[in-house]
Design a protein around this motif. Structure first.
Motif, PDB file in Angstrom:
ATOM      1  N   MET A   1       0.687  -1.103  -0.072  1.00  0.00           N
ATOM      2  CA  MET A   1      -0.014   0.078   0.112  1.00  0.00           C
ATOM      3  C   MET A   1       0.839   1.123   0.063  1.00  0.00           C
ATOM      4  O   MET A   1       0.407   2.391  -0.420  1.00  0.00           O
ATOM      5  N   LEU A   2       2.371   0.927   0.135  1.00  0.00           N
ATOM      6  CA  LEU A   2       3.064   2.318   0.282  1.00  0.00           C
ATOM      7  C   LEU A   2       3.490   2.653  -1.240  1.00  0.00           C
ATOM      8  O   LEU A   2       4.090   3.586  -1.624  1.00  0.00           O
ATOM      9  N   GLN A   3       3.403   1.420  -2.126  1.00  0.00           N
ATOM     10  CA  GLN A   3       3.593   1.789  -3.497  1.00  0.00           C
ATOM     11  C   GLN A   3       3.198   2.966  -4.147  1.00  0.00           C
ATOM     12  O   GLN A   3       1.950   3.416  -4.182  1.00  0.00           O
ATOM     13  N   GLY A   4       4.323   3.732  -4.567  1.00  0.00           N
ATOM     14  CA  GLY A   4       3.739   5.067  -5.479  1.00  0.00           C
ATOM     15  C   GLY A   4       3.319   6.055  -4.456  1.00  0.00           C
ATOM     16  O   GLY A   4       2.884   7.157  -5.010  1.00  0.00           O
ATOM     17  N   LYS A   5       3.427   5.807  -3.313  1.00  0.00           N
ATOM     18  CA  LYS A   5       2.731   6.933  -2.448  1.00  0.00           C
ATOM     19  C   LYS A   5       3.750   8.253  -2.194  1.00  0.00           C
ATOM     20  O   LYS A   5       5.055   7.690  -2.069  1.00  0.00           O
ATOM     21  N   ARG A   6       3.676   9.412  -2.298  1.00  0.00           N
ATOM     22  CA  ARG A   6       4.425  10.510  -2.168  1.00  0.00           C
ATOM     23  C   ARG A   6       4.421  10.924  -0.806  1.00  0.00           C
ATOM     24  O   ARG A   6       3.469  11.572  -0.341  1.00  0.00           O
ATOM     25  N   ILE A   7       5.663  10.952  -0.106  1.00  0.00           N
ATOM     26  CA  ILE A   7       5.578  11.028   1.243  1.00  0.00           C
ATOM     27  C   ILE A   7       6.676  12.148   1.331  1.00  0.00           C
ATOM     28  O   ILE A   7       7.819  11.997   1.130  1.00  0.00           O
ATOM     29  N   VAL A   8       6.271  13.333   1.800  1.00  0.00           N
ATOM     30  CA  VAL A   8       7.321  14.304   2.177  1.00  0.00           C
ATOM     31  C   VAL A   8       7.833  14.027   3.567  1.00  0.00           C
ATOM     32  O   VAL A   8       6.841  14.155   4.425  1.00  0.00           O
ATOM     33  N   LEU A   9       9.074  13.906   3.794  1.00  0.00           N
ATOM     34  CA  LEU A   9       9.600  13.767   5.088  1.00  0.00           C
ATOM     35  C   LEU A   9      10.546  14.595   5.661  1.00  0.00           C
ATOM     36  O   LEU A   9      11.534  14.964   5.118  1.00  0.00           O
ATOM     37  N   GLY A  10      10.093  15.523   6.501  1.00  0.00           N
ATOM     38  CA  GLY A  10      10.616  16.616   7.165  1.00  0.00           C
ATOM     39  C   GLY A  10      11.512  16.232   8.367  1.00  0.00           C
ATOM     40  O   GLY A  10      10.979  15.421   9.321  1.00  0.00           O
ATOM     41  N   GLY A  31       8.360   1.076  -1.597  1.00  0.00           N
ATOM     42  CA  GLY A  31       7.691   1.498  -2.709  1.00  0.00           C
ATOM     43  C   GLY A  31       7.328   2.973  -2.710  1.00  0.00           C
ATOM     44  O   GLY A  31       6.693   3.555  -3.903  1.00  0.00           O
ATOM     45  N   ALA A  32       7.490   3.734  -1.458  1.00  0.00           N
ATOM     46  CA  ALA A  32       7.180   5.046  -1.421  1.00  0.00           C
ATOM     47  C   ALA A  32       8.012   5.905  -2.115  1.00  0.00           C
ATOM     48  O   ALA A  32       9.356   5.533  -2.275  1.00  0.00           O
TER      49      ALA A  32
END
Ligand code: PMT
Length: 408
Positions: A1-10, A31-32
């Motif tokens: 479910m993380l595949q292709g997810k856009r995560i901005v990590l500050g 896959g994120a």
């Protein structure tokens, strides 16, 4: 479910920065697409190269770099983000986020994005408990941010208190849950059973089986990550159960039956991956059975009288009030897979039966993979390839979701 997810990590400037490199790597492996933003102080602790190496993407540090590209990029990053995670979140950045400052790349993205905000505060415990920090966290929570409480333990200051950044698996669980909150199981209550039961012979011995719980755990995690409210009913296993769900421990078949019956009363679906013992010792000894004791037969052998355990799924099949419950069973077979599977599907009135030939290599008990065939109530038979149990779990929920659509 993380595949292709856009995560901005500050990432802010705290000693826990090193842990977040591991989190970045795990997200990337799942896959994120992870866009890391380091605050100026985070870059004092760890070089951007560390994060670009593990994320496989550029790392952002400066809103004001001379090309001006980063200044435009903060809008782009914010718009594309599915989730903004700030970890470790320092007292200073928490204050700036709470008061809407936007004087660096991270706070500018935080103001521009519509993505949910997940904060993992980590700092010295007096700073964490300071009324200013607590008030800022409350303000952010009121605006919809999710706060992961820091763990209590040894801090960089040498003191013991609340302020440690939780380990990667805990952070990952929160990220998956937040991303899945609008998933195809959102608002559904599901019950999953996992592991084997242990039927006591005496206070130290039992009859058990080889179930590790991995198949059931994969099902429970997948449901949680798709937004379900999960009750996981666990028999005996040495593996710790996943986070983010209600976990009930039921060592015996009788205890598991009681827990399942109680949990399904409120549930939309039940998936029974547990290996439940069909028999138990009728009267377990109250003291350890000793060689040569009265329990032995004259020839030195020992007779255990076994009685049938209730069949949990078969009992539920009799209850018309539970007709709306989507019911999925497993069948662990070593011979006549198809004949036994279709028989269990019908006799237990299941919507779906997942059959595994547990004599095959890489399949069934204790393995991280499984090769299953899905038997549908409408007669369809669907063999799946040998897959990681996580992927088998995803395929099973893919089949359950359309069945739930018929329920209000
Ligand atoms: O835990 P792992 O190491 O990952 O291994 C996974 C597994 C092999 C245990 C799993 O894939 C599996 O096959 N689970 C079901 C094992 C089993 O008990 O199968 P069965 O054919 O004996 O039972 C059929 C179904 O009835 C199962 O859904 C079972 O949970 C249920 N049952 C069985 C006995 C009983 N008294 N009550 C039940 O409800």
């Amino acid at each position: 479910m993380l595949q292709g997810k856009r995560i901005v990590l500050g990432v802010c400037g705290g000693i826990a920065v090193y842990k977040v490199a591991d989190l970045t790597s795990k997200l990337q492996q799942a896959g994120a697409l992870v866009d890391v933003i380091l605050t100026a102080h985070a870059a004092e602790f760890v070089r951007p190269l560390t994060f670009s190496t593990v994320s496989h993407r550029p790392v952002y540090t400066d809103l004001w770099e001379p090309t001006g590209q980063a200044a435009a990029r903060h809008i782009e990053l914010g718009a594309a983000a599915d989730l903004l995670v700030v970890a470790p979140a320092t007292a200073n950045t928490i204050a700036r986020l709470a008061h809407g400052l936007a004087d660096d790349m991270l706070t500018a993205v935080a103001l521009s994005t519509m993505a949910p905000l997940l904060l993992a505060p980590a700092m010295e415990h007096h700073m964490y408990q300071h009324p200013a920090t607590q008030a800022n966290l409350r303000l952010l929570a009121e605006r919809g941010a999710t706060i992961i409480p820091p763990e209590t333990g040894h801090l960089a200051s040498g003191e013991i208190g609340a302020g440690r950044l939780p380990e990667t698996p805990v952070l990952l669980t929160h990220i998956r849950r937040l991303l899945g909150r609008d998933g195809d199981l959102a608002g559904r209550r599901v019950v999953v059973t996992a592991g084997g039961t242990q039927e006591p012979i005496d206070p130290v011995r039992y009859i058990g089986n080889r179930s590790s719980g991995l198949m059931g755990f994969a099902l429970a995690e997948e449901a949680r990550d798709r937004g379900a409210d999960v009750t996981l009913i666990v028999g005996a296993t040495n593996t710790p159960p996943p986070d983010g769900m209600r976990v009930l421990h039921t060592p015996t078949a009788l205890a598991m039956r009681d827990a399942v019956r109680e949990a399904v009363a409120q549930a939309d679906a039940l998936v029974m991956a547990a290996a439940v013992a069909d028999y138990r010792v009728s009267e377990p000894a109250t003291q350890k059975i000793k060689k040569g004791s009265a329990a032995e037969n004259a020839d030195g052998s020992l007779t255990l009288h076994l009685v049938r355990n209730p069949d949990i799924l078969a009992e539920l099949a009799e209850e018309r009030a539970l007709d709306g419950l989507v019911r999925v069973g497993f069948a662990a077979e070593t011979t006549d897979l198809e004949r036994n599977a279709t028989k269990k599907l019908k006799s237990k009135r299941l919507n779906l039966l997942v059959a595994n030939d547990v004599s095959k290599a890489g399949s069934g008990f204790g393995t991280i993979t499984n090769e299953v065939t899905l038997y549908h109530a409408d007669g369809r038979i669907e063999p799946l390839a040998l897959l990681p149990k996580t992927e088998v779990a995803a395929a099973i929920w893919d089949r359950i979701v359309p069945l739930l659509k018929h329920k209000t």
